[in-house]
Design a protein around this motif. Structure first.
Motif, PDB file in Angstrom:
ATOM      1  N   GLN A 270     -57.872   1.478 -37.328  1.00  0.00           N
ATOM      2  CA  GLN A 270     -57.862   1.864 -35.919  1.00  0.00           C
ATOM      3  C   GLN A 270     -56.881   0.987 -35.170  1.00  0.00           C
ATOM      4  N   ILE A 271     -56.288   1.562 -34.110  1.00  0.00           N
ATOM      5  CA  ILE A 271     -55.306   0.817 -33.319  1.00  0.00           C
ATOM      6  C   ILE A 271     -55.340   1.327 -31.883  1.00  0.00           C
ATOM      7  N   VAL A 272     -54.999   0.461 -30.977  1.00  0.00           N
ATOM      8  CA  VAL A 272     -54.911   0.837 -29.560  1.00  0.00           C
ATOM      9  C   VAL A 272     -53.465   1.167 -29.247  1.00  0.00           C
ATOM     10  N   ALA A 273     -53.255   2.214 -28.504  1.00  0.00           N
ATOM     11  CA  ALA A 273     -51.897   2.618 -28.132  1.00  0.00           C
ATOM     12  C   ALA A 273     -51.150   1.448 -27.510  1.00  0.00           C
ATOM     13  N   GLY A 274     -49.914   1.225 -27.997  1.00  0.00           N
ATOM     14  CA  GLY A 274     -49.090   0.142 -27.479  1.00  0.00           C
ATOM     15  C   GLY A 274     -49.402  -1.202 -28.086  1.00  0.00           C
ATOM     16  N   LYS A 275     -50.434  -1.292 -28.929  1.00  0.00           N
ATOM     17  CA  LYS A 275     -50.825  -2.547 -29.535  1.00  0.00           C
ATOM     18  C   LYS A 275     -50.400  -2.613 -31.009  1.00  0.00           C
ATOM     19  N   SER A 276     -50.599  -3.773 -31.605  1.00  0.00           N
ATOM     20  CA  SER A 276     -50.215  -4.002 -33.005  1.00  0.00           C
ATOM     21  C   SER A 276     -51.468  -4.217 -33.873  1.00  0.00           C
ATOM     22  N   LYS A 277     -51.302  -3.901 -35.158  1.00  0.00           N
ATOM     23  CA  LYS A 277     -52.387  -4.066 -36.130  1.00  0.00           C
ATOM     24  C   LYS A 277     -51.798  -4.572 -37.442  1.00  0.00           C
ATOM     25  N   GLU A 278     -52.443  -5.551 -38.030  1.00  0.00           N
ATOM     26  CA  GLU A 278     -51.935  -6.099 -39.302  1.00  0.00           C
ATOM     27  C   GLU A 278     -52.634  -5.426 -40.478  1.00  0.00           C
ATOM     28  N   LEU A 279     -51.840  -4.958 -41.428  1.00  0.00           N
ATOM     29  CA  LEU A 279     -52.356  -4.359 -42.666  1.00  0.00           C
ATOM     30  C   LEU A 279     -52.014  -5.275 -43.830  1.00  0.00           C
ATOM     31  N   ASN A 280     -52.981  -5.504 -44.699  1.00  0.00           N
ATOM     32  CA  ASN A 280     -52.727  -6.252 -45.924  1.00  0.00           C
ATOM     33  C   ASN A 280     -52.487  -5.262 -47.069  1.00  0.00           C
ATOM     34  N   LEU A 281     -51.363  -5.371 -47.696  1.00  0.00           N
ATOM     35  CA  LEU A 281     -50.968  -4.458 -48.776  1.00  0.00           C
ATOM     36  C   LEU A 281     -51.062  -5.177 -50.119  1.00  0.00           C
ATOM     37  N   LYS A 282     -51.650  -4.485 -51.094  1.00  0.00           N
ATOM     38  CA  LYS A 282     -51.736  -5.027 -52.454  1.00  0.00           C
ATOM     39  C   LYS A 282     -50.784  -4.240 -53.349  1.00  0.00           C
ATOM     40  N   ILE A 283     -49.833  -4.950 -53.947  1.00  0.00           N
ATOM     41  CA  ILE A 283     -48.828  -4.321 -54.808  1.00  0.00           C
ATOM     42  C   ILE A 283     -49.031  -4.852 -56.221  1.00  0.00           C
ATOM     43  N   LYS A 284     -49.226  -3.923 -57.159  1.00  0.00           N
ATOM     44  CA  LYS A 284     -49.526  -4.326 -58.540  1.00  0.00           C
ATOM     45  C   LYS A 284     -48.551  -3.685 -59.520  1.00  0.00           C
ATOM     46  N   ASN A 285     -48.117  -4.477 -60.489  1.00  0.00           N
ATOM     47  CA  ASN A 285     -47.298  -3.973 -61.600  1.00  0.00           C
ATOM     48  C   ASN A 285     -48.253  -3.462 -62.678  1.00  0.00           C
ATOM     49  N   THR A 286     -48.422  -2.141 -62.753  1.00  0.00           N
ATOM     50  CA  THR A 286     -49.356  -1.543 -63.718  1.00  0.00           C
ATOM     51  C   THR A 286     -48.701  -1.240 -65.059  1.00  0.00           C
ATOM     52  N   GLY A 287     -47.431  -1.570 -65.211  1.00  0.00           N
ATOM     53  CA  GLY A 287     -46.732  -1.307 -66.460  1.00  0.00           C
ATOM     54  C   GLY A 287     -46.805  -2.482 -67.411  1.00  0.00           C
ATOM     55  N   THR A 288     -45.934  -2.461 -68.387  1.00  0.00           N
ATOM     56  CA  THR A 288     -45.885  -3.532 -69.391  1.00  0.00           C
ATOM     57  C   THR A 288     -44.552  -4.276 -69.370  1.00  0.00           C
ATOM     58  N   ILE A 289     -43.744  -3.974 -68.360  1.00  0.00           N
ATOM     59  CA  ILE A 289     -42.426  -4.602 -68.245  1.00  0.00           C
ATOM     60  C   ILE A 289     -42.310  -5.252 -66.875  1.00  0.00           C
ATOM     61  N   THR A 290     -41.680  -6.394 -66.794  1.00  0.00           N
ATOM     62  CA  THR A 290     -41.470  -7.098 -65.533  1.00  0.00           C
ATOM     63  C   THR A 290     -40.633  -6.242 -64.582  1.00  0.00           C
ATOM     64  N   LEU A 291     -41.074  -6.163 -63.320  1.00  0.00           N
ATOM     65  CA  LEU A 291     -40.330  -5.434 -62.298  1.00  0.00           C
ATOM     66  C   LEU A 291     -39.628  -6.428 -61.387  1.00  0.00           C
ATOM     67  N   ARG A 292     -38.431  -6.092 -60.966  1.00  0.00           N
ATOM     68  CA  ARG A 292     -37.642  -6.966 -60.104  1.00  0.00           C
ATOM     69  C   ARG A 292     -37.149  -6.202 -58.885  1.00  0.00           C
ATOM     70  N   ASP A 293     -36.972  -6.954 -57.796  1.00  0.00           N
ATOM     71  CA  ASP A 293     -36.416  -6.410 -56.550  1.00  0.00           C
ATOM     72  C   ASP A 293     -37.190  -5.193 -56.063  1.00  0.00           C
ATOM     73  N   ILE A 294     -38.480  -5.422 -55.832  1.00  0.00           N
ATOM     74  CA  ILE A 294     -39.333  -4.344 -55.323  1.00  0.00           C
ATOM     75  C   ILE A 294     -39.177  -4.279 -53.803  1.00  0.00           C
ATOM     76  N   LYS A 295     -38.715  -3.149 -53.317  1.00  0.00           N
ATOM     77  CA  LYS A 295     -38.466  -2.981 -51.888  1.00  0.00           C
ATOM     78  C   LYS A 295     -39.614  -2.242 -51.217  1.00  0.00           C
ATOM     79  N   LEU A 296     -39.856  -2.604 -49.931  1.00  0.00           N
ATOM     80  CA  LEU A 296     -40.899  -1.958 -49.140  1.00  0.00           C
ATOM     81  C   LEU A 296     -40.267  -1.236 -47.963  1.00  0.00           C
ATOM     82  N   SER A 297     -40.803  -0.059 -47.664  1.00  0.00           N
ATOM     83  CA  SER A 297     -40.317   0.726 -46.524  1.00  0.00           C
ATOM     84  C   SER A 297     -41.474   1.529 -45.964  1.00  0.00           C
ATOM     85  N   ALA A 298     -41.286   2.046 -44.737  1.00  0.00           N
ATOM     86  CA  ALA A 298     -42.373   2.787 -44.088  1.00  0.00           C
ATOM     87  C   ALA A 298     -41.817   4.009 -43.372  1.00  0.00           C
ATOM     88  N   THR A 299     -42.632   5.044 -43.330  1.00  0.00           N
ATOM     89  CA  THR A 299     -42.353   6.247 -42.549  1.00  0.00           C
ATOM     90  C   THR A 299     -43.437   6.337 -41.486  1.00  0.00           C
TER      91      THR A 299
END
Length: 391
Positions: A270-299
């Motif tokens: 929930q958020i109030v119009a014009g206000k900010s809210k912090e989201l905690n994101l959990k990013i996991k490597n579910t594969g078997t190979i090391t991942l590099r340069d993981i970029k984050l973006s939002a729509t």
């Protein structure tokens, strides 16, 4: 002794020997065994069929028995005439023109396990009074024979990811003299699945006639989350009397996988119009190979914004996870309701996304403003009622 007496004795001796010689020669030609194929070249395991003519040139009906002498060890034979196996065969004398011969069928079976070379044996016909008549035969074995199972694979080494299915095309050949029922089994690393497919169906055994072969597709599926490495698989076909193994190799390059969620798994806020809210994101490597340069973006919805604590993760090992905070700011013009916010993480090898449902609430200030307006309206109405109500 006078010369005249010696001459007389020699003449008498010659006179007595001539009939004996004629009898011997006549006896030697009484029975003739004939086949045009006296020398053949065959392969191991092959059967040889001889069509032998037995001709009686004597003036007596001959009752003959037959056998094969000096046949190599492991070979066997069968003698028949007119489609029937025989012990003896009676043949009319030459006085019966065009009826003094019979056809004899000799079947010789060459074993599979045999050395190459030249082999000799003799067909013998024996009369009731013990006279023998022979037909020598020769067989050339052009190659060394075997008594075994052949199990071959076109390509025994394959490479793929951990979620790949490896398919090995194999051929199972029965090089024995009998039909074989083969049990199929595999020795693979723990957690791996190996199955056998023949003629479109999954099988655990196959039956193959002597000298025949079948194509078997070996399907191999690696264990879940198997690490990148080289793995050995052994498959075996075993009939009890003969067996053969194939060594296969699967080279696992690993699997790329990425997951994006929140530490609690909840994707609504929930958020109030014009206000900010912090989201905690959990990013996991579910594969078997090391991942590099993981970029984050939002729509985001119109006039919204998202600021990430860091918009790139330099390195994330297989199976590891990290937490990144994102600050979401709602538009000042946002009205109450539900909005969708999409956050995406990606590398050249893997991508993950999460859709958040953000519920906008009106600011409390505007709530108090509304209440004050309502109270003001009530006061104004009360004033006018009080002032003009008595008139």
């Amino acid at each position: 002794m006078s010369n005249k007496l010696k001459a007389s004795l020699l003449f008498l001796l010659l006179f007595l020997l001539i009939p004996f010689t004629l009898v011997v020669n006549a006896a030697g030609n009484e029975i003739i065994l004939y086949t045009p194929y006296t020398g053949l070249s065959v392969t191991p395991g092959e059967g040889i069929n001889y069509d032998i003519d037995v001709i009686n040139n004597s003036r007596l009906i001959q009752n003959l028995s037959f056998k094969v002498k000096d046949l190599p060890a492991g070979w066997d034979y069968n003698i028949s005439s007119g489609g029937k196996s025989i012990e003896k065969l009676a043949i009319k004398s030459k006085d019966f023109k065009n009826e003094n011969d019979k056809s004899l069928d000799l079947e010789v079976n060459v074993p599979l396990k045999i050395e190459k070379g030249n082999y000799h044996f003799t067909v013998i016909a024996t009369t009731d009074d013990g006279q023998n008549f022979q037909l020598p035969l020769a067989v050339k074995i052009a190659e060394k024979g075997i008594f075994e199972t052949e199990f071959t694979v076109e390509q025994n080494n394959m490479e793929g990811y951990s979620d790949s299915t490896f398919s090995y095309d194999t051929t199972l050949r029965n090089r024995t003299a009998e039909k074989q029922h083969y049990a199929l089994k595999a020795d693979a690393p723990q957690g791996w699945d190996v199955r056998f497919k023949e003629a479109g169906s999954y099988v655990t055994s196959v039956t193959i006639d002597s000298g025949e072969s079948k194509t078997i597709d070996v399907k191999v599926e690696p264990a879940v989350n198997v690490k990148a490495d080289n793995y050995a698989i052994t498959v075996e076909a075993n009939s009890g009397t003969t067996a053969k193994k194939i060594n296969l190799e699967a080279v696992i390059k690993g699997k790329y996988g990425l997951d994006l969620t929140t530490p609690s798994g909840r994707l609504s806020q929930q958020i109030v119009a014009g206000k900010s809210k912090e989201l905690n994101l959990k990013i996991k490597n579910t594969g078997t190979i090391t991942l590099r340069d993981i970029k984050l973006s939002a729509t985001t919805p119109s006039n919204w914004s998202v600021d990430f604590e860091k918009d790139k993760i330099t390195k994330l090992e297989a199976g590891e996870s990290t937490t990144v905070s994102a600050t979401v700011k709602a538009s000042d013009q946002a009205i109450a309701g539900d909005y969708q916010l999409s956050i995406k993480t990606n590398t050249p090898e893997a991508t993950a996304a999460a859709d958040f449902r953000i519920t906008v609430k009106t600011s409390l200030i505007w709530g108090w403003v509304g209440i004050l307006i309502i109270l003001a309206v009530i006061l104004v109405i009360f004033y006018f009622v009080k002032k003009y109500g008595r008139r």
